[in-house]
Design a protein around this motif. Structure first.
Motif, PDB file in Angstrom:
ATOM      1  N   ALA A 252     -10.081   8.736  -8.439  1.00 52.40           N
ATOM      2  CA  ALA A 252     -11.201   8.083  -7.719  1.00 52.40           C
ATOM      3  C   ALA A 252     -12.336   9.008  -7.422  1.00 52.40           C
ATOM      4  CB  ALA A 252     -10.704   7.531  -6.397  1.00 52.40           C
TER       5      ALA A 252
ATOM      6  N   LEU B 103       0.160   8.646  -5.457  1.00 56.28           N
ATOM      7  CA  LEU B 103      -0.973   8.561  -4.558  1.00 56.28           C
ATOM      8  C   LEU B 103      -1.967   9.693  -4.839  1.00 56.28           C
ATOM      9  CD1 LEU B 103      -2.160   6.969  -2.198  1.00 56.28           C
ATOM     10  CD2 LEU B 103      -0.887   8.444  -0.649  1.00 56.28           C
ATOM     11  N   ALA B 104      -1.463  10.891  -5.073  1.00 54.51           N
ATOM     12  CA  ALA B 104      -2.333  12.031  -5.403  1.00 54.51           C
ATOM     13  C   ALA B 104      -3.063  11.786  -6.718  1.00 54.51           C
ATOM     14  CB  ALA B 104      -1.513  13.311  -5.480  1.00 54.51           C
TER      15      ALA B 104
ATOM     16  N   THR C 199       0.537   4.252   1.188  1.00 55.46           N
ATOM     17  CA  THR C 199       0.663   4.962   2.470  1.00 55.46           C
ATOM     18  C   THR C 199       1.618   4.228   3.412  1.00 55.46           C
ATOM     19  OG1 THR C 199      -1.354   3.884   3.266  1.00 55.46           O
ATOM     20  CG2 THR C 199      -1.582   6.086   2.332  1.00 55.46           C
TER      21      THR C 199
ATOM     22  N   ARG D 232      -3.806   8.871  -7.961  1.00 55.29           N
ATOM     23  CA  ARG D 232      -4.785   7.816  -7.709  1.00 55.29           C
ATOM     24  C   ARG D 232      -6.034   8.394  -7.049  1.00 55.29           C
ATOM     25  NH1 ARG D 232      -3.575   2.832  -3.701  1.00 55.29           N
ATOM     26  NH2 ARG D 232      -2.842   1.688  -5.514  1.00 55.29           N
ATOM     27  N   GLU D 233      -5.832   9.288  -6.086  1.00 53.87           N
ATOM     28  CA  GLU D 233      -6.967   9.890  -5.381  1.00 53.87           C
ATOM     29  C   GLU D 233      -7.770  10.810  -6.293  1.00 53.87           C
ATOM     30  OE1 GLU D 233      -5.229  11.653  -1.912  1.00 53.87           O
ATOM     31  OE2 GLU D 233      -4.975   9.709  -0.913  1.00 53.87           O
ATOM     32  N   ASP D 234      -7.091  11.494  -7.222  1.00 54.91           N
ATOM     33  CA  ASP D 234      -7.794  12.351  -8.169  1.00 54.91           C
ATOM     34  C   ASP D 234      -8.639  11.539  -9.141  1.00 54.91           C
ATOM     35  OD1 ASP D 234      -6.742  14.615  -7.029  1.00 54.91           O
ATOM     36  OD2 ASP D 234      -5.182  14.904  -8.550  1.00 54.91           O
TER      37      ASP D 234
ATOM     38  N   ASP E 167       0.841  -1.187   0.000  1.00 56.03           N
ATOM     39  CA  ASP E 167       0.000   0.000   0.000  1.00 56.03           C
ATOM     40  C   ASP E 167       0.883   1.247   0.000  1.00 56.03           C
ATOM     41  OD1 ASP E 167      -2.525   1.415   0.314  1.00 56.03           O
ATOM     42  OD2 ASP E 167      -1.774   1.886   2.335  1.00 56.03           O
TER      43      ASP E 167
END
Length: 66
Positions: A66, A59-60, A5, A62-64, A3
């Motif tokens: 989603a 990670l940023a 994080t 990926r979050e954008d 993961d």
């Protein structure tokens, strides 16, 4: 796959550990280690920070998405 994080946290610990080593054994310590060891540790820190930045960027992204 690990993961992101968890990987970022691991990198943070490695960076902190390397900084502690430099504080204890770096150029300004009472008994500094050989220059090659200090340079290696500084190189490690730079690479860990570079990898950490890449993980944060991914990670940023990926979050954008989603």
């Amino acid at each position: 796959m690990t993961d992101p994080t968890e990987m970022i946290a691991w990198l943070d610990r490695r960076i902190a550990s390397a900084h502690t080593w430099l504080a204890d054994h770096g150029r300004r310590s009472k008994k500094p280690r050989p220059e090659m060891e200090i340079e290696t540790k500084e190189y490690d820190i730079a690479r860990f920070e570079e990898i950490r930045g890449a993980y944060l960027k991914a990670l940023a992204k990926r979050e954008d998405a989603a």
